[in-house]
Design a protein around this motif. Structure first.
Motif, PDB file in Angstrom:
ATOM      1  N   ILE A  13       0.855  -1.182   0.000  1.00  0.00           N
ATOM      2  CA  ILE A  13       0.000   0.000   0.000  1.00  0.00           C
ATOM      3  C   ILE A  13       0.887   1.226   0.000  1.00  0.00           C
ATOM      4  O   ILE A  13       1.838   1.327   0.772  1.00  0.00           O
ATOM      5  CB  ILE A  13      -0.911   0.029   1.243  1.00  0.00           C
ATOM      6  N   LYS A  14       0.609   2.140  -0.882  1.00  0.00           N
ATOM      7  CA  LYS A  14       1.371   3.377  -0.900  1.00  0.00           C
ATOM      8  C   LYS A  14       0.419   4.547  -1.040  1.00  0.00           C
ATOM      9  O   LYS A  14      -0.682   4.434  -1.533  1.00  0.00           O
ATOM     10  CB  LYS A  14       2.383   3.370  -2.041  1.00  0.00           C
ATOM     11  N   ASN A 340      -4.005  -2.559  -6.231  1.00  0.00           N
ATOM     12  CA  ASN A 340      -4.963  -3.037  -7.231  1.00  0.00           C
ATOM     13  C   ASN A 340      -5.622  -1.888  -7.998  1.00  0.00           C
ATOM     14  O   ASN A 340      -6.627  -2.080  -8.681  1.00  0.00           O
ATOM     15  CB  ASN A 340      -6.034  -3.900  -6.573  1.00  0.00           C
ATOM     16  N   GLY A 341      -5.072  -0.670  -7.852  1.00  0.00           N
ATOM     17  CA  GLY A 341      -5.602   0.473  -8.577  1.00  0.00           C
ATOM     18  C   GLY A 341      -6.754   1.172  -7.893  1.00  0.00           C
ATOM     19  O   GLY A 341      -7.382   2.054  -8.479  1.00  0.00           O
ATOM     20  N   THR A 342      -7.034   0.808  -6.634  1.00  0.00           N
ATOM     21  CA  THR A 342      -8.099   1.441  -5.869  1.00  0.00           C
ATOM     22  C   THR A 342      -7.524   2.581  -5.032  1.00  0.00           C
ATOM     23  O   THR A 342      -6.428   2.473  -4.477  1.00  0.00           O
ATOM     24  CB  THR A 342      -8.788   0.415  -4.949  1.00  0.00           C
ATOM     25  N   ILE A 343      -8.275   3.670  -4.931  1.00  0.00           N
ATOM     26  CA  ILE A 343      -7.875   4.829  -4.141  1.00  0.00           C
ATOM     27  C   ILE A 343      -8.783   4.940  -2.923  1.00  0.00           C
ATOM     28  O   ILE A 343     -10.004   4.820  -3.030  1.00  0.00           O
ATOM     29  CB  ILE A 343      -7.970   6.129  -4.964  1.00  0.00           C
ATOM     30  N   LEU A 359     -12.633   4.707  -4.623  1.00  0.00           N
ATOM     31  CA  LEU A 359     -12.809   4.985  -6.044  1.00  0.00           C
ATOM     32  C   LEU A 359     -11.669   4.381  -6.839  1.00  0.00           C
ATOM     33  O   LEU A 359     -10.629   4.000  -6.271  1.00  0.00           O
ATOM     34  CB  LEU A 359     -12.907   6.481  -6.297  1.00  0.00           C
ATOM     35  N   ARG A 360     -11.850   4.300  -8.150  1.00  0.00           N
ATOM     36  CA  ARG A 360     -10.812   3.805  -9.027  1.00  0.00           C
ATOM     37  C   ARG A 360      -9.801   4.912  -9.330  1.00  0.00           C
ATOM     38  O   ARG A 360     -10.095   6.097  -9.231  1.00  0.00           O
ATOM     39  CB  ARG A 360     -11.409   3.298 -10.345  1.00  0.00           C
ATOM     40  N   GLU A 361      -8.593   4.477  -9.706  1.00  0.00           N
ATOM     41  CA  GLU A 361      -7.511   5.430  -9.929  1.00  0.00           C
ATOM     42  C   GLU A 361      -7.826   6.413 -11.057  1.00  0.00           C
ATOM     43  O   GLU A 361      -7.501   7.596 -10.971  1.00  0.00           O
ATOM     44  CB  GLU A 361      -6.216   4.672 -10.230  1.00  0.00           C
ATOM     45  N   ASP A 362      -8.487   5.937 -12.123  1.00  0.00           N
ATOM     46  CA  ASP A 362      -8.794   6.831 -13.231  1.00  0.00           C
ATOM     47  C   ASP A 362      -9.827   7.885 -12.841  1.00  0.00           C
ATOM     48  O   ASP A 362      -9.828   8.998 -13.377  1.00  0.00           O
ATOM     49  CB  ASP A 362      -9.280   6.032 -14.440  1.00  0.00           C
ATOM     50  N   SER A 363     -10.721   7.567 -11.904  1.00  0.00           N
ATOM     51  CA  SER A 363     -11.700   8.556 -11.437  1.00  0.00           C
ATOM     52  C   SER A 363     -11.043   9.651 -10.614  1.00  0.00           C
ATOM     53  O   SER A 363     -11.555  10.776 -10.546  1.00  0.00           O
ATOM     54  CB  SER A 363     -12.793   7.868 -10.606  1.00  0.00           C
ATOM     55  N   PHE A 364      -9.912   9.347  -9.989  1.00  0.00           N
ATOM     56  CA  PHE A 364      -9.240  10.316  -9.132  1.00  0.00           C
ATOM     57  C   PHE A 364      -8.458  11.348  -9.943  1.00  0.00           C
ATOM     58  O   PHE A 364      -7.913  12.285  -9.374  1.00  0.00           O
ATOM     59  CB  PHE A 364      -8.306   9.586  -8.164  1.00  0.00           C
ATOM     60  N   GLU A 365      -8.392  11.173 -11.262  1.00  0.00           N
ATOM     61  CA  GLU A 365      -7.712  12.160 -12.088  1.00  0.00           C
ATOM     62  C   GLU A 365      -8.412  13.514 -12.028  1.00  0.00           C
ATOM     63  O   GLU A 365      -7.782  14.561 -12.214  1.00  0.00           O
ATOM     64  CB  GLU A 365      -7.634  11.657 -13.532  1.00  0.00           C
ATOM     65  N   LYS A 366      -9.710  13.512 -11.776  1.00  0.00           N
ATOM     66  CA  LYS A 366     -10.464  14.753 -11.625  1.00  0.00           C
ATOM     67  C   LYS A 366     -10.679  15.037 -10.133  1.00  0.00           C
ATOM     68  O   LYS A 366     -11.801  15.150  -9.655  1.00  0.00           O
ATOM     69  CB  LYS A 366     -11.796  14.668 -12.349  1.00  0.00           C
ATOM     70  N   GLN A 367      -9.577  15.144  -9.406  1.00  0.00           N
ATOM     71  CA  GLN A 367      -9.666  15.373  -7.967  1.00  0.00           C
ATOM     72  C   GLN A 367     -10.330  16.710  -7.655  1.00  0.00           C
ATOM     73  O   GLN A 367     -11.009  16.852  -6.632  1.00  0.00           O
ATOM     74  CB  GLN A 367      -8.280  15.321  -7.328  1.00  0.00           C
ATOM     75  N   GLY A 368     -10.132  17.703  -8.537  1.00  0.00           N
ATOM     76  CA  GLY A 368     -10.756  18.997  -8.309  1.00  0.00           C
ATOM     77  C   GLY A 368     -12.267  18.910  -8.283  1.00  0.00           C
ATOM     78  O   GLY A 368     -12.938  19.559  -7.467  1.00  0.00           O
ATOM     79  N   VAL A 369     -12.832  18.091  -9.161  1.00  0.00           N
ATOM     80  CA  VAL A 369     -14.284  17.883  -9.171  1.00  0.00           C
ATOM     81  C   VAL A 369     -14.731  17.231  -7.870  1.00  0.00           C
ATOM     82  O   VAL A 369     -15.730  17.633  -7.258  1.00  0.00           O
ATOM     83  CB  VAL A 369     -14.693  17.021 -10.382  1.00  0.00           C
ATOM     84  N   ILE A 370     -13.973  16.221  -7.450  1.00  0.00           N
ATOM     85  CA  ILE A 370     -14.317  15.512  -6.215  1.00  0.00           C
ATOM     86  C   ILE A 370     -14.243  16.455  -5.017  1.00  0.00           C
ATOM     87  O   ILE A 370     -15.127  16.472  -4.155  1.00  0.00           O
ATOM     88  CB  ILE A 370     -13.383  14.303  -6.010  1.00  0.00           C
ATOM     89  N   ASP A 371     -13.195  17.272  -4.958  1.00  0.00           N
ATOM     90  CA  ASP A 371     -13.044  18.201  -3.839  1.00  0.00           C
ATOM     91  C   ASP A 371     -14.168  19.232  -3.818  1.00  0.00           C
ATOM     92  O   ASP A 371     -14.676  19.589  -2.743  1.00  0.00           O
ATOM     93  CB  ASP A 371     -11.685  18.911  -3.931  1.00  0.00           C
TER      94      ASP A 371
END
Length: 411
Positions: A13-14, A340-343, A359-371
């Motif tokens: 885990i990192k 496993n690519g999960t955030i 969430l999945r790693e590709d969904s976290f690319e839009k962290q600004g939207v999530i925040d």
């Protein structure tokens, strides 16, 4: 809090723990604005202005909050009451100590048997406060003995009864006492919730657990049907203090004490649908009980990961934080990437609560939207409960589930 970053790497885990970071991404698309509109509209239409604010008990202290003085704590007589019942040595006191006092499960082996009713206030949660009555399993203390107890007053003031059955012991006597307890309590207070913890299942195989749960469920409901009490609903949970099952089971009990639960669940559903999240939990950071989650099924492994993340964040904040009096504040956030690519993404909601998302790693690319969506969610939650408004009217949950003002009734 320290504004630096602490990297995490252990067992595949990192990730990094970020505290004190306030910059928000500017990737605001139409969906966040739509979320903001829905959250504001939902909170405006909801007649839920209850504020259940209080400070942590001293043993759970994470820092003083001047906006919620102790003098405004809910009176004990107005708090919902949970009764812990069961036979002797079934594990009632151990459950209370592990969940609400952070006692190590191994240390509960040295607890003495409870010989009297032990009453305790649980006030570390900002959304709901309640009392737990730990009743001894011996026959010399029987709350249905009207000669020694005001049975009607005790049961009418009770919101839920948690009956603990030792799954590793012969449970015929326990089922008999469960039937007596449920039938008498329901006759006095039909609104009471009944929860059955099939406890100490850590010592049973998976097949034995399922068989034990099926047997107890069948026999308990058959006993009620024989007396014409089919309308009584019993909820059953497999629990152990050696894993997170006891925290999940108690989460479901506490959720039934929160009248705003449907509102919170709908807000979480709106959040995950507009942010690309797979799962979201609203946690009490002290006892790791989740007060609400979205409508998707709860996976035990995911819940355990979220609980472990809260422990990591608080421990790291306590070590590297700039303030000595607060291990968790309004700027606390953390991101952990699994192999496993999960955030796992944690954000502080208020001093007492944290939102933990999966969430999945590709969904976290839009962290600004999530925040940004999180900020809308945070605002809506605070509007529903008014937990940070010093001038808000303090309401209390009565035993019947109605709202009452300190100086009289509220129309």
């Amino acid at each position: 809090m320290d504004s630096g970053r602490t990297r995490i790497r252990a067992n595949g885990i990192k990730g990094e723990h970020i505290s004190g970071q306030t910059n928000i991404h500017s990737d605001y698309s139409a969906s966040p604005y739509y979320l903001l509109f829905l959250l504001q509209s939902y909170s405006e239409k909801t007649d839920s202005s209850a504020a259940f604010g209080s400070s942590f008990p001293k043993e759970f202290h994470y820092g003083h909050d001047n906006s919620e003085p102790d003098s405004q704590a809910m009176p004990a007589s107005q708090k919902p009451r949970i009764l812990l019942m069961g036979l002797r040595r079934s594990g009632k006191t151990s459950i209370q100590k592990v969940v609400f006092h952070k006692v190590s499960p191994n240390e509960t082996l040295f607890l003495e048997a409870t010989n009297k009713i032990v009453k305790e206030d649980v006030s570390n949660c900002s959304f709901v406060q309640f009392q737990i009555w730990d009743l001894p399993g011996s026959d010399h203390v029987n709350i249905f003995d009207t000669a020694n107890f005001d049975t009607e007053s005790i049961i009418l003031g009770c919101s839920a009864i948690v009956f603990v059955i030792d799954a590793q012991d012969e449970y015929t006597d326990a089922l008999a006492k469960l039937h007596t307890t449920v039938s008498k309590a329901f006759g006095i207070n039909p609104d009471i919730k009944f929860e059955v913890f099939i406890h100490k299942v850590d010592g049973l195989s998976d097949d034995h657990r399922i068989e034990t749960q099926r047997d107890i469920y069948q026999r308990a409901n058959d006993n009620l049907a024989d007396d014409g009490l089919e309308n009584i609903h019993l909820s059953f949970s497999l629990t152990s203090i050696y894993d997170h099952s006891i925290f999940e089971a108690f989460s479901k009990v506490v959720q039934k004490l929160i009248p705003q639960l449907p509102v919170m669940e709908n807000l979480l559903n709106i959040l995950i649908s507009n942010s690309g999240l797979e799962k979201a939990f609203l946690f009490d950071v002290v006892c790791k009980i989740y007060l609400a989650t979205d409508s998707s099924a709860v996976d035990m492994q995911s819940y355990e990961l979220c609980c472990d993340m809260i422990d990591v964040v608080i421990d790291l904040s306590s070590i590297y934080g700039q303030r000595d009096d607060a291990a968790f504040d309004e700027k606390t956030r953390s991101t952990i990437k699994l192999n496993n690519g999960t955030i796992l993404y944690l954000r502080e909601v208020n001093k007492y609560l944290a939102l933990v998302c999966i969430l999945r790693e590709d969904s976290f690319e839009k962290q600004g939207v999530i925040d940004y969506n999180f900020m809308c969610f945070q605002q809506a939650i605070q509007e529903v409960f008014d937990v940070n408004t010093a001038e808000s009217t303090k309401l209390a949950i009565s035993a019947s589930g109605d709202y009452s003002h300190a100086n009289g009734s509220v129309n």
